[in-house]
Design a protein around this motif. Sequence first.
Motif, PDB file in Angstrom:
ATOM      1  N   VAL A 111       0.832  -1.204   0.000  1.00 19.77           N
ATOM      2  CA  VAL A 111       0.000   0.000   0.000  1.00 19.77           C
ATOM      3  C   VAL A 111       0.865   1.251   0.000  1.00 19.77           C
ATOM      4  CG1 VAL A 111      -1.742   1.276   1.308  1.00 19.77           C
ATOM      5  CG2 VAL A 111      -1.883  -1.204   1.148  1.00 19.77           C
ATOM      6  N   GLY A 112       1.981   1.182   0.671  1.00 16.34           N
ATOM      7  CA  GLY A 112       2.850   2.350   0.778  1.00 16.34           C
ATOM      8  C   GLY A 112       2.647   3.049   2.102  1.00 16.34           C
ATOM      9  N   PHE A 113       3.448   4.041   2.341  1.00 16.49           N
ATOM     10  CA  PHE A 113       3.397   4.761   3.604  1.00 16.49           C
ATOM     11  C   PHE A 113       2.759   6.125   3.365  1.00 16.49           C
ATOM     12  CE2 PHE A 113       6.925   1.788   3.639  1.00 16.49           C
ATOM     13  CZ  PHE A 113       6.562   1.011   4.721  1.00 16.49           C
ATOM     14  N   ASN A 114       1.454   6.120   3.235  1.00 17.84           N
ATOM     15  CA  ASN A 114       0.709   7.335   2.904  1.00 17.84           C
ATOM     16  C   ASN A 114      -0.276   7.720   3.992  1.00 17.84           C
ATOM     17  OD1 ASN A 114       1.954   7.332   0.358  1.00 17.84           O
ATOM     18  ND2 ASN A 114       0.439   5.889  -0.410  1.00 17.84           N
ATOM     19  N   CYS A 115       0.035   7.427   5.222  1.00 16.82           N
ATOM     20  CA  CYS A 115      -0.916   7.696   6.297  1.00 16.82           C
ATOM     21  C   CYS A 115      -1.049   9.204   6.511  1.00 16.82           C
ATOM     22  CB  CYS A 115      -0.471   7.007   7.586  1.00 16.82           C
ATOM     23  SG  CYS A 115      -1.780   6.957   8.811  1.00 16.82           S
ATOM     24  N   ARG A 116      -2.264   9.648   6.767  1.00 11.30           N
ATOM     25  CA  ARG A 116      -2.562  11.061   6.974  1.00 11.30           C
ATOM     26  C   ARG A 116      -2.201  11.508   8.382  1.00 11.30           C
ATOM     27  NH1 ARG A 116      -5.946  13.054   3.361  1.00 11.30           N
ATOM     28  NH2 ARG A 116      -6.883  14.517   4.794  1.00 11.30           N
ATOM     29  N   TYR A 117      -2.116  10.561   9.292  1.00  8.12           N
ATOM     30  CA  TYR A 117      -1.893  10.876  10.698  1.00  8.12           C
ATOM     31  C   TYR A 117      -0.517  10.395  11.147  1.00  8.12           C
ATOM     32  CZ  TYR A 117      -6.897  11.729  11.213  1.00  8.12           C
ATOM     33  OH  TYR A 117      -8.154  12.230  11.115  1.00  8.12           O
ATOM     34  N   HIS A 118      -0.086  10.967  12.249  1.00  5.46           N
ATOM     35  CA  HIS A 118       1.112  10.486  12.919  1.00  5.46           C
ATOM     36  C   HIS A 118       0.739  10.217  14.361  1.00  5.46           C
ATOM     37  CE1 HIS A 118       5.287   9.839  13.715  1.00  5.46           C
ATOM     38  NE2 HIS A 118       5.143  10.555  14.818  1.00  5.46           N
ATOM     39  N   PRO A 119       0.933   9.059  14.907  1.00  7.35           N
ATOM     40  CA  PRO A 119       1.493   7.849  14.325  1.00  7.35           C
ATOM     41  C   PRO A 119       0.542   7.219  13.310  1.00  7.35           C
ATOM     42  CG  PRO A 119       0.690   7.370  16.509  1.00  7.35           C
ATOM     43  CD  PRO A 119       0.536   8.856  16.306  1.00  7.35           C
ATOM     44  N   THR A 120       1.065   6.278  12.540  1.00  5.84           N
ATOM     45  CA  THR A 120       0.240   5.608  11.527  1.00  5.84           C
ATOM     46  C   THR A 120      -0.918   4.887  12.205  1.00  5.84           C
ATOM     47  OG1 THR A 120       1.527   3.590  11.625  1.00  5.84           O
ATOM     48  CG2 THR A 120       2.238   5.254  10.027  1.00  5.84           C
ATOM     49  N   CYS A 121      -1.917   4.550  11.427  1.00  7.22           N
ATOM     50  CA  CYS A 121      -3.098   3.890  11.982  1.00  7.22           C
ATOM     51  C   CYS A 121      -2.753   2.547  12.623  1.00  7.22           C
ATOM     52  CB  CYS A 121      -4.154   3.706  10.900  1.00  7.22           C
ATOM     53  SG  CYS A 121      -4.864   5.262  10.335  1.00  7.22           S
ATOM     54  N   SER A 122      -1.837   1.806  12.022  1.00  8.88           N
ATOM     55  CA  SER A 122      -1.481   0.509  12.603  1.00  8.88           C
ATOM     56  C   SER A 122      -0.702   0.694  13.911  1.00  8.88           C
ATOM     57  CB  SER A 122      -0.686  -0.325  11.610  1.00  8.88           C
ATOM     58  OG  SER A 122       0.480   0.335  11.203  1.00  8.88           O
ATOM     59  N   ALA A 123       0.187   1.667  13.961  1.00  7.20           N
ATOM     60  CA  ALA A 123       0.918   1.935  15.205  1.00  7.20           C
ATOM     61  C   ALA A 123      -0.043   2.440  16.283  1.00  7.20           C
ATOM     62  CB  ALA A 123       2.020   2.958  14.963  1.00  7.20           C
ATOM     63  N   TYR A 124      -1.011   3.259  15.889  1.00  3.41           N
ATOM     64  CA  TYR A 124      -2.027   3.753  16.810  1.00  3.41           C
ATOM     65  C   TYR A 124      -2.830   2.587  17.373  1.00  3.41           C
ATOM     66  CZ  TYR A 124      -5.992   6.554  18.477  1.00  3.41           C
ATOM     67  OH  TYR A 124      -6.953   7.147  19.235  1.00  3.41           O
ATOM     68  N   ALA A 125      -3.220   1.652  16.505  1.00  4.04           N
ATOM     69  CA  ALA A 125      -4.024   0.512  16.944  1.00  4.04           C
ATOM     70  C   ALA A 125      -3.255  -0.340  17.944  1.00  4.04           C
ATOM     71  CB  ALA A 125      -4.440  -0.326  15.744  1.00  4.04           C
ATOM     72  N   LEU A 126      -1.996  -0.624  17.663  1.00  5.24           N
ATOM     73  CA  LEU A 126      -1.207  -1.433  18.592  1.00  5.24           C
ATOM     74  C   LEU A 126      -1.015  -0.724  19.925  1.00  5.24           C
ATOM     75  CD1 LEU A 126       1.463  -2.898  16.165  1.00  5.24           C
ATOM     76  CD2 LEU A 126      -0.488  -4.077  17.182  1.00  5.24           C
ATOM     77  N   GLU A 127      -0.768   0.570  19.888  1.00 11.19           N
ATOM     78  CA  GLU A 127      -0.599   1.325  21.132  1.00 11.19           C
ATOM     79  C   GLU A 127      -1.899   1.393  21.919  1.00 11.19           C
ATOM     80  OE1 GLU A 127       0.876   5.708  22.696  1.00 11.19           O
ATOM     81  OE2 GLU A 127       1.139   5.179  20.590  1.00 11.19           O
ATOM     82  N   ALA A 128      -3.020   1.591  21.223  1.00 12.80           N
ATOM     83  CA  ALA A 128      -4.314   1.644  21.900  1.00 12.80           C
ATOM     84  C   ALA A 128      -4.640   0.305  22.555  1.00 12.80           C
ATOM     85  CB  ALA A 128      -5.412   2.029  20.905  1.00 12.80           C
ATOM     86  N   LEU A 129      -4.352  -0.796  21.870  1.00 18.51           N
ATOM     87  CA  LEU A 129      -4.599  -2.117  22.445  1.00 18.51           C
ATOM     88  C   LEU A 129      -3.706  -2.351  23.657  1.00 18.51           C
ATOM     89  CD1 LEU A 129      -4.926  -4.179  19.169  1.00 18.51           C
ATOM     90  CD2 LEU A 129      -6.739  -3.759  20.846  1.00 18.51           C
ATOM     91  N   GLU A 130      -2.471  -1.876  23.597  1.00 18.58           N
ATOM     92  CA  GLU A 130      -1.557  -2.056  24.719  1.00 18.58           C
ATOM     93  C   GLU A 130      -1.968  -1.216  25.921  1.00 18.58           C
ATOM     94  OE1 GLU A 130       3.075  -1.074  25.625  1.00 18.58           O
ATOM     95  OE2 GLU A 130       2.579  -1.976  23.680  1.00 18.58           O
ATOM     96  N   LYS A 131      -2.360   0.031  25.687  1.00 14.94           N
ATOM     97  CA  LYS A 131      -2.706   0.941  26.782  1.00 14.94           C
ATOM     98  C   LYS A 131      -4.072   0.661  27.383  1.00 14.94           C
ATOM     99  CE  LYS A 131      -0.368   5.344  26.032  1.00 14.94           C
ATOM    100  NZ  LYS A 131      -0.590   6.757  25.701  1.00 14.94           N
ATOM    101  N   HIS A 132      -5.056   0.366  26.528  1.00 11.27           N
ATOM    102  CA  HIS A 132      -6.440   0.327  26.988  1.00 11.27           C
ATOM    103  C   HIS A 132      -7.073  -1.053  26.974  1.00 11.27           C
ATOM    104  CE1 HIS A 132      -6.781   4.692  27.176  1.00 11.27           C
ATOM    105  NE2 HIS A 132      -6.106   4.731  26.038  1.00 11.27           N
ATOM    106  N   GLY A 133      -6.374  -2.059  26.466  1.00  4.52           N
ATOM    107  CA  GLY A 133      -6.959  -3.393  26.424  1.00  4.52           C
ATOM    108  C   GLY A 133      -7.752  -3.615  25.148  1.00  4.52           C
ATOM    109  N   ALA A 134      -8.371  -4.785  25.081  1.00  7.15           N
ATOM    110  CA  ALA A 134      -9.006  -5.213  23.839  1.00  7.15           C
ATOM    111  C   ALA A 134     -10.240  -4.392  23.473  1.00  7.15           C
ATOM    112  CB  ALA A 134      -9.373  -6.688  23.928  1.00  7.15           C
TER     113      ALA A 134
END
Length: 74
Positions: free
Chosen positions: A23-46
């Motif tokens: 897909v490429g690295f074209n994310c509109r946000y920082h951090p990327t959506c996948s990094a955000y998802a992993l961090e959110a799962l780690e901080k807040h649970g499932a």
Amino acid sequence: MSPLARLFALPVRLYRLVFSPWVGFNCRYHPTCSAYALEALEKHGALRGGWLALRRIARCHPWGRSGIDNVPDR
């Protein structure tokens, strides 16, 4: 990270491994959506982390905003 959060993180990790290079690295946000998802799962649970990740992905579209969007603290 809880076992359920680890299970929810598997598709994100699979996306980062398989699809992200295509897909490429074209994310509109920082951090990327996948990094955000992993961090959110780690901080807040499932459940809450999964909800935050889904909301973030829903905001990522051509007419949406861009910029820095960090995972909220607990």
